[in-house]
Design a protein around this motif. Structure first.
Motif, short mmCIF file in Angstrom:
data_model
loop_
_atom_site.label_atom_id
_atom_site.label_comp_id
_atom_site.label_asym_id
_atom_site.label_seq_id
_atom_site.Cartn_x
_atom_site.Cartn_y
_atom_site.Cartn_z
N VAL A 18 0.85 -1.18 0.00
CA VAL A 18 0.00 0.00 0.00
C VAL A 18 0.89 1.24 0.00
N GLY A 19 0.42 2.28 -0.68
CA GLY A 19 1.14 3.55 -0.68
C GLY A 19 1.88 3.88 -1.95
N ARG A 20 1.68 3.10 -3.00
CA ARG A 20 2.41 3.38 -4.25
C ARG A 20 2.01 4.73 -4.84
N GLY A 21 0.74 5.08 -4.73
CA GLY A 21 0.27 6.31 -5.35
C GLY A 21 0.36 7.55 -4.48
N CYS A 22 0.99 7.42 -3.32
CA CYS A 22 1.11 8.56 -2.41
C CYS A 22 2.24 9.50 -2.83
N LEU A 23 2.16 10.73 -2.37
CA LEU A 23 3.20 11.72 -2.65
C LEU A 23 4.28 11.72 -1.59
N GLU A 76 13.63 7.47 0.89
CA GLU A 76 14.94 7.54 0.24
C GLU A 76 15.11 6.40 -0.76
N GLU A 77 14.65 5.21 -0.39
CA GLU A 77 14.74 4.07 -1.31
C GLU A 77 13.82 4.25 -2.50
N ILE A 78 12.63 4.80 -2.26
CA ILE A 78 11.71 5.08 -3.37
C ILE A 78 12.36 6.03 -4.36
N ASP A 79 12.99 7.10 -3.85
CA ASP A 79 13.63 8.08 -4.72
C ASP A 79 14.82 7.47 -5.47
N GLU A 80 15.48 6.51 -4.84
CA GLU A 80 16.69 5.93 -5.44
C GLU A 80 16.37 4.86 -6.48
N ILE A 81 15.39 3.99 -6.21
CA ILE A 81 15.17 2.85 -7.11
C ILE A 81 13.82 2.87 -7.81
N ASN A 82 13.00 3.86 -7.57
CA ASN A 82 11.65 4.11 -8.10
C ASN A 82 10.60 3.34 -7.31
N ILE A 83 9.38 3.78 -7.43
CA ILE A 83 8.30 3.27 -6.58
C ILE A 83 7.97 1.80 -6.85
N LEU A 84 8.06 1.37 -8.10
CA LEU A 84 7.74 -0.02 -8.41
C LEU A 84 8.75 -0.95 -7.75
N ASN A 85 10.04 -0.66 -7.92
CA ASN A 85 11.06 -1.51 -7.31
C ASN A 85 11.03 -1.42 -5.79
N ALA A 86 10.68 -0.25 -5.26
CA ALA A 86 10.55 -0.11 -3.80
C ALA A 86 9.39 -0.96 -3.28
N SER A 87 8.32 -1.07 -4.06
CA SER A 87 7.20 -1.93 -3.68
C SER A 87 7.64 -3.39 -3.63
N GLY A 165 -1.45 10.68 2.74
CA GLY A 165 -0.38 11.06 1.81
C GLY A 165 -0.75 10.97 0.35
N TYR A 166 -1.99 10.58 0.05
CA TYR A 166 -2.42 10.54 -1.35
C TYR A 166 -2.65 11.97 -1.86
N PRO A 167 -2.62 12.16 -3.18
CA PRO A 167 -2.68 13.51 -3.75
C PRO A 167 -4.09 14.11 -3.78
N THR A 168 -4.67 14.32 -2.61
CA THR A 168 -5.98 14.96 -2.52
C THR A 168 -5.83 16.47 -2.66
N GLN A 169 -6.95 17.14 -2.79
CA GLN A 169 -6.93 18.60 -2.89
C GLN A 169 -6.33 19.22 -1.63
N ALA A 170 -6.71 18.69 -0.47
CA ALA A 170 -6.20 19.23 0.80
C ALA A 170 -4.68 19.05 0.92
N HIS A 171 -4.19 17.90 0.47
CA HIS A 171 -2.75 17.65 0.52
C HIS A 171 -2.01 18.63 -0.40
N ARG A 172 -2.52 18.77 -1.60
CA ARG A 172 -1.86 19.67 -2.56
C ARG A 172 -1.95 21.13 -2.13
N GLU A 173 -3.03 21.49 -1.47
CA GLU A 173 -3.15 22.85 -0.95
C GLU A 173 -2.11 23.08 0.14
#
Length: 199
Positions: A18-23, A76-87, A165-173
């Motif tokens: 869970v959390g692949r689509g989060c910011l 940090e691992e997500i940023d380094e190896i991308n979200i798919l590989n981090a999953s 942490g998902y990209p809702t309007q409140a999060h982006r605001e």
């Protein structure tokens, strides 16, 4: 009722993340081995359950499972190896953390990468088909939702206690007003109109 196994007389571990689509925040995975004869009418894809039902099932799953584990891959691992590989990394960590070694893995989704010698089957929408995958989805989601609520106290203003942490309007605001936090994923597109933001 969801299916109890893919193949009878085999020790299978259901795996989901869970959390692949989060910011922001880590991606979280869980692995669960359920007894072959286990069934519970409420266990289903975590996204189809209310928060109260998910939370009520945590003790049920942990008590009745032959083995269970939850693991993370960091921002940090997500940023380094991308979200798919981090999953994949988080799911492998969850499997490795099981107190009992399964004979087969049931992976939610259409692909999986591993160095493990344990054979696996990828099952599209498996969390709505197999009880062990659904149980893993519930453990992972409740764990991550609780984690994001704790982060919401440390970094208020992004409504993580509601959006996890998902990209809702409140999060982006919140991002527009406050900028990014140390737990935002650097290479995700945080706002539709912006690609680069100061860290």
């Amino acid at each position: 009722m969801l299916l109890p196994y893919l193949e009878s007389n085999r020790l299978e571990a259901g795996c989901d993340e869970v959390g692949r689509g989060c910011l922001c925040g880590p991606v979280v995975a869980a692995a669960v081995i359920l007894p072959a004869n286990y069934a519970h009418e409420l266990i289903n894809d975590s996204k189809k359950l209310s928060k109260s039902n998910r939370e009520s099932l945590i003790l049920e799953i942990k008590t009745n499972a032959i083995a269970w584990a939850v693991a993370e891959a960091s921002v940090e691992e997500i940023d380094e190896i991308n979200i798919l590989n981090a999953s994949f990394l988080a799911m492998n960590r969850a499997v490795e953390a099981l107190s009992v070694t399964p004979e087969h893995l049931l992976i939610d989704g259409n692909r999986f990468k591993t160095k493990s010698k344990i054979p696996h089957s990828c099952i599209i929408k498996g969390d709505g088909k197999f009880a062990s995958i659904a149980a893993a989805s519930i453990l992972a989601k409740v764990y991550r939702d609780d984690l994001m609520c704790s982060y919401a106290e440390k970094y208020p203003g992004y409504a993580w206690e509601r959006n996890a942490g998902y990209p809702t309007q409140a999060h982006r605001e919140g991002i527009r007003k406050l900028g990014l936090t140390p737990i935002h994923r650097k290479f995700f597109k945080h706002l539709p109109e912006q690609i680069n933001l100061e860290f």
